[in-house]
Design an enzyme around this catalytic site. Structure first.
Site, short mmCIF file in Angstrom:
data_model
loop_
_atom_site.label_atom_id
_atom_site.label_comp_id
_atom_site.label_asym_id
_atom_site.label_seq_id
_atom_site.Cartn_x
_atom_site.Cartn_y
_atom_site.Cartn_z
N TYR A 257 -1.03 8.48 -2.25
CA TYR A 257 -1.14 8.34 -3.85
C TYR A 257 -2.13 8.93 -4.30
O TYR A 257 -1.97 9.42 -5.59
CB TYR A 257 -0.96 6.93 -3.84
CG TYR A 257 0.21 6.15 -3.99
CD1 TYR A 257 1.47 6.40 -3.46
CD2 TYR A 257 0.11 4.76 -4.66
CE1 TYR A 257 2.48 5.78 -3.51
CE2 TYR A 257 1.09 4.03 -4.52
CZ TYR A 257 2.59 4.42 -3.98
OH TYR A 257 3.44 3.74 -3.95
N GLY A 258 -3.25 9.08 -3.71
CA GLY A 258 -4.63 9.40 -4.22
C GLY A 258 -4.67 10.77 -5.00
O GLY A 258 -5.51 11.30 -5.78
N GLU B 66 -1.92 8.44 8.48
CA GLU B 66 -0.44 8.44 8.47
C GLU B 66 0.27 9.00 9.67
O GLU B 66 1.08 8.24 10.19
CB GLU B 66 0.26 8.83 7.23
CG GLU B 66 -0.18 7.94 5.94
CD GLU B 66 0.30 6.63 5.93
OE1 GLU B 66 1.65 6.47 6.35
OE2 GLU B 66 -0.51 5.72 5.31
N CYS C 179 -11.22 3.47 0.36
CA CYS C 179 -9.71 3.35 0.42
C CYS C 179 -9.23 2.49 1.52
O CYS C 179 -10.19 2.49 2.42
CB CYS C 179 -9.36 4.77 0.49
SG CYS C 179 -7.65 5.21 1.20
N THR C 180 -8.20 1.65 1.48
CA THR C 180 -8.08 0.85 2.74
C THR C 180 -7.64 1.58 3.85
O THR C 180 -7.51 0.86 5.03
CB THR C 180 -6.99 -0.23 2.22
OG1 THR C 180 -5.72 0.72 1.60
CG2 THR C 180 -7.30 -1.20 1.16
N HIS C 181 -7.19 2.63 3.58
CA HIS C 181 -6.98 3.84 5.25
C HIS C 181 -8.27 3.86 5.96
O HIS C 181 -8.34 4.00 7.07
CB HIS C 181 -6.66 5.19 4.71
CG HIS C 181 -4.83 4.84 4.38
ND1 HIS C 181 -4.43 4.56 3.20
CD2 HIS C 181 -3.90 5.29 5.38
CE1 HIS C 181 -3.18 4.78 3.07
NE2 HIS C 181 -2.88 5.31 4.33
N CYS D 70 -4.54 -1.50 -1.95
CA CYS D 70 -4.60 -0.13 -2.18
C CYS D 70 -5.57 0.13 -3.53
O CYS D 70 -5.32 -0.37 -4.60
CB CYS D 70 -3.35 0.57 -2.46
SG CYS D 70 -3.47 2.17 -2.98
N ASN D 71 -6.65 0.75 -3.11
CA ASN D 71 -7.71 0.95 -4.01
C ASN D 71 -7.24 1.69 -5.34
O ASN D 71 -7.19 1.62 -6.28
CB ASN D 71 -8.91 1.59 -3.55
CG ASN D 71 -9.79 0.72 -2.78
OD1 ASN D 71 -10.64 0.07 -2.93
ND2 ASN D 71 -9.34 0.88 -1.40
N THR D 72 -6.25 2.72 -5.00
CA THR D 72 -5.82 3.69 -5.83
C THR D 72 -4.85 2.83 -6.75
O THR D 72 -4.68 3.11 -8.13
CB THR D 72 -5.25 5.02 -5.06
OG1 THR D 72 -6.01 5.16 -4.03
CG2 THR D 72 -4.83 6.00 -6.19
N ASP E 291 0.87 -1.21 0.11
CA ASP E 291 -0.09 -0.14 0.07
C ASP E 291 0.80 1.19 -0.13
O ASP E 291 2.15 1.27 0.30
CB ASP E 291 -0.78 -0.13 1.14
CG ASP E 291 -1.82 1.39 1.19
OD1 ASP E 291 -2.58 1.47 0.28
OD2 ASP E 291 -1.95 2.01 2.39
N SER E 292 0.33 2.53 -0.10
CA SER E 292 1.02 3.71 -0.28
C SER E 292 1.43 3.95 1.21
O SER E 292 2.38 4.87 1.43
CB SER E 292 0.09 4.90 -0.62
OG SER E 292 -1.07 4.93 0.46
N1 DGL Z 1 -4.81 3.40 0.88
C1 DGL Z 1 -5.08 3.61 -0.37
C2 DGL Z 1 -6.39 3.21 -1.09
O1 DGL Z 1 -6.82 2.34 -0.83
C3 DGL Z 1 -4.29 5.10 -0.81
C4 DGL Z 1 -4.58 6.29 -0.20
C5 DGL Z 1 -3.56 7.23 -0.62
O2 DGL Z 1 -2.44 6.86 -0.54
O3 DGL Z 1 -4.09 8.22 -0.93
O4 DGL Z 1 -6.70 3.98 -2.10
#
Ligand code: DGL
Length: 266
Positions: free
Chosen positions: A40-41, A150, A182-184, A71-73, A8-9
Protein backbone atom coordinates in the site's frame (compact mmCIF):
# COMPACT_ATOMS: atom_id res chain seq x y z
CA UNK A 1 -15.43 -13.19 24.30
CA UNK A 2 -15.38 -11.21 21.06
CA UNK A 3 -14.72 -11.56 17.35
CA UNK A 4 -11.80 -9.30 16.50
CA UNK A 5 -10.88 -8.20 12.97
CA UNK A 6 -7.24 -7.50 12.14
CA UNK A 7 -6.53 -5.90 8.78
CA UNK A 8 -3.34 -5.17 6.82
CA UNK A 9 -2.21 -4.83 3.22
CA UNK A 10 -0.55 -8.23 3.59
CA UNK A 11 1.34 -10.28 6.17
CA UNK A 12 2.61 -7.30 8.23
CA UNK A 13 -0.36 -7.25 10.60
CA UNK A 14 0.52 -10.82 11.61
CA UNK A 15 3.01 -9.16 13.99
CA UNK A 16 -0.01 -7.59 15.73
CA UNK A 17 -2.13 -10.77 15.54
CA UNK A 18 0.80 -12.62 17.15
CA UNK A 19 0.73 -10.24 20.11
CA UNK A 20 -3.10 -10.45 20.18
CA UNK A 21 -2.96 -14.24 20.50
CA UNK A 22 -0.33 -13.90 23.25
CA UNK A 23 -2.32 -11.41 25.35
CA UNK A 24 -5.89 -12.32 24.39
CA UNK A 25 -5.89 -15.96 23.16
CA UNK A 26 -9.49 -16.67 24.19
CA UNK A 27 -11.04 -14.42 21.53
CA UNK A 28 -11.85 -15.31 17.91
CA UNK A 29 -9.95 -13.50 15.17
CA UNK A 30 -10.37 -12.78 11.49
CA UNK A 31 -7.07 -11.77 9.89
CA UNK A 32 -7.67 -10.02 6.57
CA UNK A 33 -4.77 -9.47 4.18
CA UNK A 34 -5.21 -7.48 0.98
CA UNK A 35 -2.23 -9.34 -0.51
CA UNK A 36 -3.26 -8.78 -4.10
CA UNK A 37 -2.79 -5.03 -3.57
CA UNK A 38 0.29 -5.03 -1.32
CA UNK A 39 2.30 -2.87 -0.95
CA UNK A 40 0.00 0.00 0.00
CA UNK A 41 2.93 2.29 0.90
CA UNK A 42 3.52 3.52 -2.63
CA UNK A 43 -0.17 4.05 -3.55
CA UNK A 44 -2.13 7.32 -3.45
CA UNK A 45 -3.76 8.57 -0.26
CA UNK A 46 -7.18 8.43 -1.91
CA UNK A 47 -6.76 4.83 -3.01
CA UNK A 48 -5.52 3.69 0.42
CA UNK A 49 -8.38 5.47 2.20
CA UNK A 50 -11.11 4.04 -0.05
CA UNK A 51 -9.79 0.47 -0.03
CA UNK A 52 -9.12 0.42 3.73
CA UNK A 53 -12.65 1.64 4.42
CA UNK A 54 -14.09 -1.01 2.09
CA UNK A 55 -12.18 -3.80 3.88
CA UNK A 56 -13.10 -2.58 7.37
CA UNK A 57 -16.74 -2.51 6.26
CA UNK A 58 -16.29 -6.13 5.16
CA UNK A 59 -14.93 -7.06 8.62
CA UNK A 60 -17.87 -5.30 10.26
CA UNK A 61 -20.26 -7.28 8.00
CA UNK A 62 -18.56 -10.49 9.17
CA UNK A 63 -19.60 -9.56 12.72
CA UNK A 64 -16.31 -8.18 14.08
CA UNK A 65 -16.87 -6.38 17.38
CA UNK A 66 -13.51 -4.58 17.30
CA UNK A 67 -11.19 -3.89 14.38
CA UNK A 68 -7.44 -3.38 14.49
CA UNK A 69 -6.13 -1.50 11.47
CA UNK A 70 -2.80 -3.31 11.76
CA UNK A 71 -1.14 -1.16 9.14
CA UNK A 72 0.58 2.18 9.77
CA UNK A 73 -0.11 3.29 6.21
CA UNK A 74 -3.86 2.57 6.35
CA UNK A 75 -4.08 4.13 9.81
CA UNK A 76 -2.39 7.30 8.57
CA UNK A 77 -4.60 7.64 5.50
CA UNK A 78 -7.94 6.21 6.57
CA UNK A 79 -8.59 5.84 10.29
CA UNK A 80 -10.65 9.02 10.62
CA UNK A 81 -12.99 7.96 7.80
CA UNK A 82 -13.24 4.41 9.15
CA UNK A 83 -14.13 5.67 12.65
CA UNK A 84 -16.73 8.05 11.19
CA UNK A 85 -18.41 5.32 9.19
CA UNK A 86 -18.20 2.47 11.74
CA UNK A 87 -19.26 4.47 14.78
CA UNK A 88 -20.38 1.50 16.89
CA UNK A 89 -17.20 -0.55 16.62
CA UNK A 90 -13.95 0.31 18.38
CA UNK A 91 -11.30 0.90 15.71
CA UNK A 92 -7.73 0.59 16.94
CA UNK A 93 -4.96 1.99 14.75
CA UNK A 94 -1.18 1.63 14.59
CA UNK A 95 1.26 4.53 14.53
CA UNK A 96 5.06 4.60 14.34
CA UNK A 97 6.33 4.68 17.94
CA UNK A 98 8.20 7.97 17.62
CA UNK A 99 7.04 9.22 21.02
CA UNK A 100 8.36 6.25 23.05
CA UNK A 101 11.48 6.33 20.85
CA UNK A 102 12.15 10.00 21.70
CA UNK A 103 11.86 9.12 25.40
CA UNK A 104 14.12 6.07 25.18
CA UNK A 105 16.87 7.48 22.96
CA UNK A 106 19.88 8.47 25.06
CA UNK A 107 21.55 10.46 22.28
CA UNK A 108 18.30 12.01 21.03
CA UNK A 109 18.89 10.58 17.54
CA UNK A 110 16.12 8.30 16.27
CA UNK A 111 15.78 6.50 12.95
CA UNK A 112 12.25 6.03 11.57
CA UNK A 113 11.79 3.33 8.96
CA UNK A 114 8.28 3.45 7.46
CA UNK A 115 6.50 3.49 4.11
CA UNK A 116 6.62 6.53 1.86
CA UNK A 117 2.87 7.11 2.39
CA UNK A 118 3.19 7.02 6.20
CA UNK A 119 6.14 9.44 6.24
CA UNK A 120 4.33 11.88 3.92
CA UNK A 121 0.98 11.69 5.74
CA UNK A 122 -0.50 14.62 7.68
CA UNK A 123 -1.20 12.32 10.63
CA UNK A 124 2.45 11.28 11.00
CA UNK A 125 3.73 14.84 10.56
CA UNK A 126 1.23 16.20 13.08
CA UNK A 127 2.47 13.63 15.62
CA UNK A 128 6.08 14.52 14.84
CA UNK A 129 5.33 18.21 15.44
CA UNK A 130 4.23 17.45 19.04
CA UNK A 131 7.64 15.99 19.98
CA UNK A 132 10.55 17.89 21.55
CA UNK A 133 12.69 19.60 18.93
CA UNK A 134 15.94 18.50 20.59
CA UNK A 135 15.28 14.95 19.36
CA UNK A 136 16.51 14.41 15.81
CA UNK A 137 14.48 12.04 13.61
CA UNK A 138 16.08 10.46 10.53
CA UNK A 139 13.12 9.46 8.34
CA UNK A 140 13.68 6.74 5.79
CA UNK A 141 11.27 5.02 3.45
CA UNK A 142 11.67 1.25 3.29
CA UNK A 143 10.75 1.06 -0.41
CA UNK A 144 10.99 -2.47 -1.79
CA UNK A 145 11.09 -4.26 1.58
CA UNK A 146 7.39 -5.18 1.83
CA UNK A 147 7.31 -7.20 -1.45
CA UNK A 148 10.30 -9.24 -0.23
CA UNK A 149 8.62 -9.98 3.11
CA UNK A 150 5.39 -10.87 1.26
CA UNK A 151 7.44 -13.31 -0.83
CA UNK A 152 8.78 -15.02 2.31
CA UNK A 153 12.27 -13.57 1.82
CA UNK A 154 12.67 -11.49 4.97
CA UNK A 155 15.92 -13.28 5.79
CA UNK A 156 17.23 -13.42 2.24
CA UNK A 157 20.29 -11.79 0.73
CA UNK A 158 18.24 -9.28 -1.30
CA UNK A 159 16.37 -8.02 1.79
CA UNK A 160 19.67 -7.69 3.65
CA UNK A 161 21.23 -5.65 0.84
CA UNK A 162 18.22 -3.35 0.46
CA UNK A 163 17.93 -2.90 4.20
CA UNK A 164 21.65 -2.02 4.43
CA UNK A 165 21.06 0.74 1.88
CA UNK A 166 17.98 2.10 3.71
CA UNK A 167 19.67 1.98 7.11
CA UNK A 168 22.85 3.74 5.98
CA UNK A 169 21.67 7.34 6.63
CA UNK A 170 20.29 6.27 10.01
CA UNK A 171 23.58 4.62 10.91
CA UNK A 172 25.62 7.58 9.61
CA UNK A 173 23.60 9.96 11.80
CA UNK A 174 24.54 7.84 14.86
CA UNK A 175 20.99 6.84 15.84
CA UNK A 176 20.74 4.68 18.98
CA UNK A 177 17.02 3.94 18.48
CA UNK A 178 15.12 2.71 15.44
CA UNK A 179 11.35 2.88 15.03
CA UNK A 180 9.86 -0.01 13.05
CA UNK A 181 7.14 2.16 11.52
CA UNK A 182 5.51 -0.50 9.37
CA UNK A 183 3.96 -3.68 10.75
CA UNK A 184 5.92 -5.75 8.22
CA UNK A 185 9.27 -4.64 9.63
CA UNK A 186 9.29 -6.64 12.90
CA UNK A 187 9.82 -9.62 10.56
CA UNK A 188 13.16 -8.02 9.59
CA UNK A 189 14.45 -8.00 13.18
CA UNK A 190 17.09 -10.69 12.52
CA UNK A 191 18.37 -8.85 9.42
CA UNK A 192 18.38 -5.49 11.25
CA UNK A 193 20.33 -6.99 14.17
CA UNK A 194 22.80 -8.50 11.71
CA UNK A 195 23.41 -5.05 10.19
CA UNK A 196 23.19 -2.79 13.23
CA UNK A 197 24.16 -5.09 16.09
CA UNK A 198 22.46 -5.54 19.45
CA UNK A 199 22.99 -2.12 20.96
CA UNK A 200 20.38 -0.21 18.92
CA UNK A 201 16.93 -0.10 20.55
CA UNK A 202 14.13 -1.30 18.24
CA UNK A 203 10.70 0.22 18.81
CA UNK A 204 7.68 -1.79 17.74
CA UNK A 205 4.25 -0.81 19.03
CA UNK A 206 2.41 -4.15 18.83
CA UNK A 207 2.32 -4.60 22.60
CA UNK A 208 0.82 -1.10 23.10
CA UNK A 209 -1.70 -1.68 20.30
CA UNK A 210 -2.97 -4.90 21.88
CA UNK A 211 -3.14 -3.26 25.30
CA UNK A 212 -5.34 -0.60 23.70
CA UNK A 213 -7.53 -3.34 22.18
CA UNK A 214 -7.79 -4.92 25.63
CA UNK A 215 -8.95 -1.62 27.16
CA UNK A 216 -11.62 -1.27 24.46
CA UNK A 217 -12.89 -4.82 25.04
CA UNK A 218 -12.98 -4.15 28.78
CA UNK A 219 -15.13 -1.05 28.20
CA UNK A 220 -17.55 -3.23 26.23
CA UNK A 221 -17.58 -5.90 28.95
CA UNK A 222 -16.10 -8.46 26.57
CA UNK A 223 -12.97 -9.25 28.54
CA UNK A 224 -13.89 -12.53 30.16
CA UNK A 225 -10.80 -14.56 31.09
CA UNK A 226 -11.06 -18.32 30.48
CA UNK A 227 -8.88 -21.17 29.19
CA UNK A 228 -10.37 -21.16 25.73
CA UNK A 229 -8.25 -20.74 22.60
CA UNK A 230 -10.33 -18.94 20.01
CA UNK A 231 -10.65 -19.62 16.27
CA UNK A 232 -8.45 -17.82 13.77
CA UNK A 233 -9.72 -17.29 10.21
CA UNK A 234 -7.25 -16.14 7.59
CA UNK A 235 -8.79 -14.30 4.64
CA UNK A 236 -6.73 -13.03 1.73
CA UNK A 237 -7.62 -11.15 -1.45
CA UNK A 238 -5.07 -13.46 -3.09
CA UNK A 239 -4.90 -16.90 -1.47
CA UNK A 240 -6.09 -17.73 2.05
CA UNK A 241 -4.21 -21.03 2.31
CA UNK A 242 -0.84 -19.45 1.45
CA UNK A 243 -1.59 -16.71 3.98
CA UNK A 244 -2.18 -19.32 6.72
CA UNK A 245 1.06 -21.07 5.73
CA UNK A 246 2.98 -17.78 5.94
CA UNK A 247 1.38 -17.12 9.33
CA UNK A 248 2.73 -20.44 10.64
CA UNK A 249 6.19 -19.49 9.39
CA UNK A 250 6.28 -15.90 10.61
CA UNK A 251 4.40 -16.00 13.91
CA UNK A 252 5.71 -17.19 17.27
CA UNK A 253 2.25 -18.12 18.62
CA UNK A 254 1.38 -21.80 18.57
CA UNK A 255 -1.44 -21.82 16.01
CA UNK A 256 -2.06 -25.53 16.75
CA UNK A 257 -3.80 -24.43 19.93
CA UNK A 258 -6.47 -22.71 17.80
CA UNK A 259 -8.94 -23.92 15.18
CA UNK A 260 -7.63 -22.41 11.94
CA UNK A 261 -9.69 -21.60 8.84
CA UNK A 262 -8.46 -20.11 5.58
CA UNK A 263 -10.30 -18.71 2.59
CA UNK A 264 -10.15 -16.17 -0.21
CA UNK A 265 -11.92 -12.81 0.08
CA UNK A 266 -15.35 -13.14 -1.55
N1 DGL B 1 2.18 -3.08 6.88
C1 DGL B 1 1.89 -1.80 6.41
C2 DGL B 1 2.28 -0.68 7.34
O1 DGL B 1 2.32 -0.89 8.53
C3 DGL B 1 1.86 -1.48 4.96
C4 DGL B 1 2.98 -1.92 4.12
C5 DGL B 1 2.63 -1.70 2.67
O2 DGL B 1 1.69 -2.34 2.21
O3 DGL B 1 3.29 -0.88 2.03
O4 DGL B 1 2.51 0.42 6.92
Amino acid sequence: MALIGVFDSGVGGLSILDEGLRQLPEHDYIYLADSINAPYGEKSSQWIATRSLELCNYLADQGCEAIVVACNTATAEAIQRIRLELKDIPIIGVEPGIKPASMQSVKGIVGVLATEATLKSDKFNALLATLPSQCQFIKQSGAGLVPLIEAGQADGEQALELLAKHLEPIQDAGADTLVLGCTHYPFLRRAIRKLLGDSITLIDTSDAVVRQLKRQLELQDKLIANDRHGDVTFISSKDGVSLATMARELMHSDLNLHDIYARALD
